[in-house]
Write a protein that holds these residues in place. Sequence first.
Motif, PDB file in Angstrom:
ATOM      1  N   LYS A  53      41.947  59.299  63.224  1.00  0.00           N
ATOM      2  CA  LYS A  53      41.942  59.426  61.773  1.00  0.00           C
ATOM      3  C   LYS A  53      41.418  58.146  61.143  1.00  0.00           C
ATOM      4  O   LYS A  53      41.861  57.042  61.476  1.00  0.00           O
ATOM      5  N   LYS A  55      40.790  56.944  57.258  1.00  0.00           N
ATOM      6  CA  LYS A  55      40.978  57.304  55.851  1.00  0.00           C
ATOM      7  C   LYS A  55      41.255  58.804  55.751  1.00  0.00           C
ATOM      8  O   LYS A  55      42.249  59.277  56.287  1.00  0.00           O
ATOM      9  N   PHE A  56      40.368  59.590  55.111  1.00  0.00           N
ATOM     10  CA  PHE A  56      40.618  61.022  54.979  1.00  0.00           C
ATOM     11  C   PHE A  56      39.907  61.848  56.048  1.00  0.00           C
ATOM     12  O   PHE A  56      40.017  63.082  56.064  1.00  0.00           O
ATOM     13  N   GLY A 107      46.127  63.943  51.474  1.00  0.00           N
ATOM     14  CA  GLY A 107      47.570  64.034  51.330  1.00  0.00           C
ATOM     15  C   GLY A 107      48.256  63.189  52.382  1.00  0.00           C
ATOM     16  O   GLY A 107      47.695  62.212  52.887  1.00  0.00           O
ATOM     17  N   ASN A 108      49.487  63.566  52.738  1.00  0.00           N
ATOM     18  CA  ASN A 108      50.246  62.808  53.729  1.00  0.00           C
ATOM     19  C   ASN A 108      50.730  63.733  54.840  1.00  0.00           C
ATOM     20  O   ASN A 108      50.373  64.909  54.889  1.00  0.00           O
ATOM     21  N   GLU A 109      51.593  63.184  55.744  1.00  0.00           N
ATOM     22  CA  GLU A 109      52.068  63.964  56.876  1.00  0.00           C
ATOM     23  C   GLU A 109      52.930  65.144  56.446  1.00  0.00           C
ATOM     24  O   GLU A 109      52.993  66.166  57.132  1.00  0.00           O
ATOM     25  N   GLU A 110      53.614  65.015  55.312  1.00  0.00           N
ATOM     26  CA  GLU A 110      54.495  66.097  54.857  1.00  0.00           C
ATOM     27  C   GLU A 110      53.708  67.294  54.349  1.00  0.00           C
ATOM     28  O   GLU A 110      54.051  68.443  54.613  1.00  0.00           O
ATOM     29  N   ALA A 112      49.415  68.286  52.988  1.00  0.00           N
ATOM     30  CA  ALA A 112      48.069  67.821  52.656  1.00  0.00           C
ATOM     31  C   ALA A 112      47.128  69.008  52.511  1.00  0.00           C
ATOM     32  O   ALA A 112      47.334  70.076  53.114  1.00  0.00           O
ATOM     33  N   GLY A 161      50.811  70.259  57.342  1.00  0.00           N
ATOM     34  CA  GLY A 161      51.928  69.349  57.133  1.00  0.00           C
ATOM     35  C   GLY A 161      53.120  69.645  58.013  1.00  0.00           C
ATOM     36  O   GLY A 161      53.120  70.566  58.829  1.00  0.00           O
ATOM     37  N   THR A 170      53.240  69.438  63.691  1.00  0.00           N
ATOM     38  CA  THR A 170      52.847  69.842  62.340  1.00  0.00           C
ATOM     39  C   THR A 170      52.035  71.132  62.426  1.00  0.00           C
ATOM     40  O   THR A 170      51.545  71.503  63.503  1.00  0.00           O
TER      41      THR A 170
END
Length: 217
Positions: A53, A55-56, A107-110, A112, A161, A170
Amino acid sequence: MRKALLIFVFSIFYFPVFSQIHPKIYTGLQGFYNKAYESNLYGSFEVGAELLKYKFLAPEIGVKYFGGSPNELETLDFETNPPRGIAKFDSRFKAFIFSIGPKMIFGNEEAALVFLPEYNFGNLRAYKRFFPTDGDLYSLSESIDASESVNFWNFSAGIQGDFFDLDNITFSLLVTYSTLDTEQAFKDLQFQNTSENYNAGSKDGIGLSLRAYFDIF
């Protein structure tokens, strides 16, 4: 297309200098809706890896096994009452495909948003069978198959996520548009024992992709 592939391969070796090298293994299922198939559906099973990974960007590689059975065709003699069956045709296909794609995550791990264009290439084999009538029953007269190289794009968008609060796992759910063209493969197959033209398959499909990512490293 070849230029895009070279850029992607170069990025795999370039990004590790600046990226978080943390590969994840994934497995998933894809189902595509198309009225040309039995139960209006064909699909694939896939396994692969999110390599790193940056950045995005999270480039991925994978392999897929596609399969599906187009609708059967039965021809009838309408000069009889009731109409009498003359012949029946059926078909199926399978494909072993490699895929690469620069997945984009916002977004994040929770939770995105995910966008995934994938370039796919591999081998597709199509099968067709012809059953004329033998009295009141259909009997197999001819079975043909052929394989060909294919390449196509998939375009997916959805969410990814930690939706179930599981350690190191995930999930992603994506809407996928595939440009896999099976119609041409079936059209290239011609029976020797009949002049009936049985065209099967489709030029594309839209469906859902469900994946589970495993953080095992």
